[in-house]
Design an enzyme around this catalytic site. Structure first.
Site, PDB file in Angstrom:
ATOM      1  N   SER A 129       0.875  40.064 -40.412  1.00  0.00           N
ATOM      2  CA  SER A 129      -0.590  40.075 -40.323  1.00  0.00           C
ATOM      3  C   SER A 129      -1.117  41.351 -39.672  1.00  0.00           C
ATOM      4  O   SER A 129      -2.318  41.622 -39.715  1.00  0.00           O
ATOM      5  CB  SER A 129      -1.072  38.854 -39.541  1.00  0.00           C
ATOM      6  N   ARG A 161      13.641  25.532 -32.834  1.00  0.00           N
ATOM      7  CA  ARG A 161      13.571  26.627 -33.821  1.00  0.00           C
ATOM      8  C   ARG A 161      14.989  27.016 -34.259  1.00  0.00           C
ATOM      9  O   ARG A 161      15.240  27.288 -35.413  1.00  0.00           O
ATOM     10  CB  ARG A 161      12.873  27.864 -33.250  1.00  0.00           C
ATOM     11  N   GLY A 180       4.678  40.692 -45.452  1.00  0.00           N
ATOM     12  CA  GLY A 180       4.400  39.411 -44.805  1.00  0.00           C
ATOM     13  C   GLY A 180       4.139  39.491 -43.314  1.00  0.00           C
ATOM     14  O   GLY A 180       4.635  38.674 -42.555  1.00  0.00           O
ATOM     15  N   ASN A 198       1.644  41.385 -49.220  1.00  0.00           N
ATOM     16  CA  ASN A 198       1.104  40.246 -48.464  1.00  0.00           C
ATOM     17  C   ASN A 198       0.345  39.338 -49.429  1.00  0.00           C
ATOM     18  O   ASN A 198      -0.037  39.766 -50.517  1.00  0.00           O
ATOM     19  CB  ASN A 198       0.155  40.770 -47.367  1.00  0.00           C
ATOM     20  N   LEU A 199       0.138  38.091 -49.017  1.00  0.00           N
ATOM     21  CA  LEU A 199      -0.662  37.167 -49.832  1.00  0.00           C
ATOM     22  C   LEU A 199      -2.099  37.622 -49.914  1.00  0.00           C
ATOM     23  O   LEU A 199      -2.834  37.246 -50.824  1.00  0.00           O
ATOM     24  CB  LEU A 199      -0.647  35.768 -49.195  1.00  0.00           C
ATOM     25  N   HIS A 238      11.935  41.700 -32.188  1.00  0.00           N
ATOM     26  CA  HIS A 238      11.438  40.637 -31.310  1.00  0.00           C
ATOM     27  C   HIS A 238      12.539  39.670 -30.888  1.00  0.00           C
ATOM     28  O   HIS A 238      12.263  38.573 -30.422  1.00  0.00           O
ATOM     29  CB  HIS A 238      10.279  39.880 -31.990  1.00  0.00           C
TER      30      HIS A 238
END
Ligand code: APR
Length: 234
Positions: free
Chosen positions: A179, A61, A177, A202-203, A111
Site C-alpha cells: 500500500s 500467524r 501488493g 496492485n489491485l 520486516h
C-alpha cells in the site's frame, strides 16, 4: 520501456502478493490485522505490556503458515531469479515464508520472519517452528527471553544498507501488493536511478502510485506471471 538484458532488478513485495494464498493483508477490514490494531500486537511497547498476547498472536500467524501455499506470483518471481541473466534481489515486507517455499533464494525479509526467533538476552537469531507463548528457554543461552524475529513499529528494518545499495543501482524496480504507507519501504522507489524502469503491481493505484512510471492493475497471481514472461522473453 526496455531495460538492458542483464540489468539488475529489485522486486519489493507486500502483503498483497500473499493475499491470494489466503493470508490477510494489513490494511483491509478497517485497518485491523487479524482482528487486532497494530499498536496492540506489533510494537515493542505492546510486547512489554502484554507479552503473552503478542506471543500468542505471532504463534497463530506462524501456525497459519502451515495451512497456506505459495501462489503463481511467488512462483513466477522464483523463476525470474533463476532465469534472469542479471542480479535479482527480492525485498519483502512480508513475514511469511512463501517466497522461500516458492524457490526464491535471494530474499531479504526487511520486516523479519515468522519462522525465526530472536533471544533478547544473547541476541541469537534462530530458525523457529514452534509456539513461543510457553516461553521456552533459548537454545543458545538458556534465558527465557525469546521473541518473534519480527521488526515492530519503531524498530529498524533489516538489511537497509544492502537494500538501498541494490535499489540505487537497479535498472528495474517492481513493487507488488504494497500500500506504500510504511517507510522506508515506501520510499525505495524514490531511491532508484532516474533511468530505471519502475512498475507498480496492485489491485488499485496505491498511495505511492505517482512515483512509478508504469502500473499494472490486477491480482498479483494474474499480473506477475505475465510480467515475468514478458521480461524473460524480451
Ligand atoms: N494482488 C495485488 N495487490 C493486492 C492484492 C492482490 N491479490 N490484494 C491486495 N493487494 C494490495 C492492496 O490493494 C494494498 O495496496 O496489497 C496492498 C496491501 O497493503 P497492506 O495491507 O498495507 O500491506 P503492506 O503494504 O505489505 O504493509 C506494509 O505494514 O503493518 C505493516 O509491517 C507491516 O510489512 C507490513 C507493512
Amino acid at each position: 520501456m526496455q531495460i538492458a538484458p542483464d540489468a539488475s532488478i529489485v522486486v519489493l513485495t507486500g502483503a498483497g502478493i500473499s493475499a491470494e494464498s489466503g493470508l490477510r493483508t494489513f490494511r483491509d477490514a478497517g485497518g485491523l490485522w487479524e482482528g487486532h490494531r497494530v499498536e496492540e500486537v506489533a510494537t515493542p511497547e505492546a510486547f512489554a505490556r502484554n507479552p503473552d498476547l503478542v506471543q500468542r498472536f505471532y504463534d497463530a500467524r506462524r501456525r497459519q503458515l502451515r495451512t497456506v501455499e505459495p501462489n503463481a506470483a511467488h512462483l513466477a518471481l522464483a523463476r525470474l531469479e533463476q532465469d534472469w541473466p542479471g542480479e535479482v534481489l527480492l525485498v519483502t515486507q512480508n513475514v511469511d515464508d512463501l517466497h522461500e517455499r516458492a524457490g526464491s533464494r535471494k530474499v531479504l525479509s526487511m520486516h523479519g520472519e515468522l519462522r525465526k526467533a530472536r533471544c533478547e538476552a544473547c541476541r541469537t537469531v534462530m530458525a523457529w517452528a514452534e509456539d513461543l507463548e510457553p516461553r521456552p528457554p533459548c537454545p543458545a543461552c538458556g534465558a527465557r527471553s525469546l521473541r518473534p524475529h519480527i521488526v515492530w513499529f519503531g524498530e529498524e528494518p533489516l538489511g537497509l544498507p544492502t537494500i538501498f545499495d541494490a535499489v540505487s543501482r537497479c535498472g528495474l524496480f517492481v513493487a507488488i501488493g504494497t500500500s506504500g504507507v510504511v517507510y522506508p519501504a515506501a520510499g525505495l522507489v524514490g531511491a532508484t536511478p532516474r533511468s530505471a524502469r519502475t512498475i507498480e503491481v496492485n489491485l488499485e493505484r496505491s498511495s505511492m502510485a505517482n512515483a512509478f512510471r508504469e502500473h499494472r492493475v490486477g491480482p498479483a497471481t494474474e499480473v506477475v506471471p505475465g510480467l515475468v514472461r514478458e521480461l524473460l522473453e524480451a
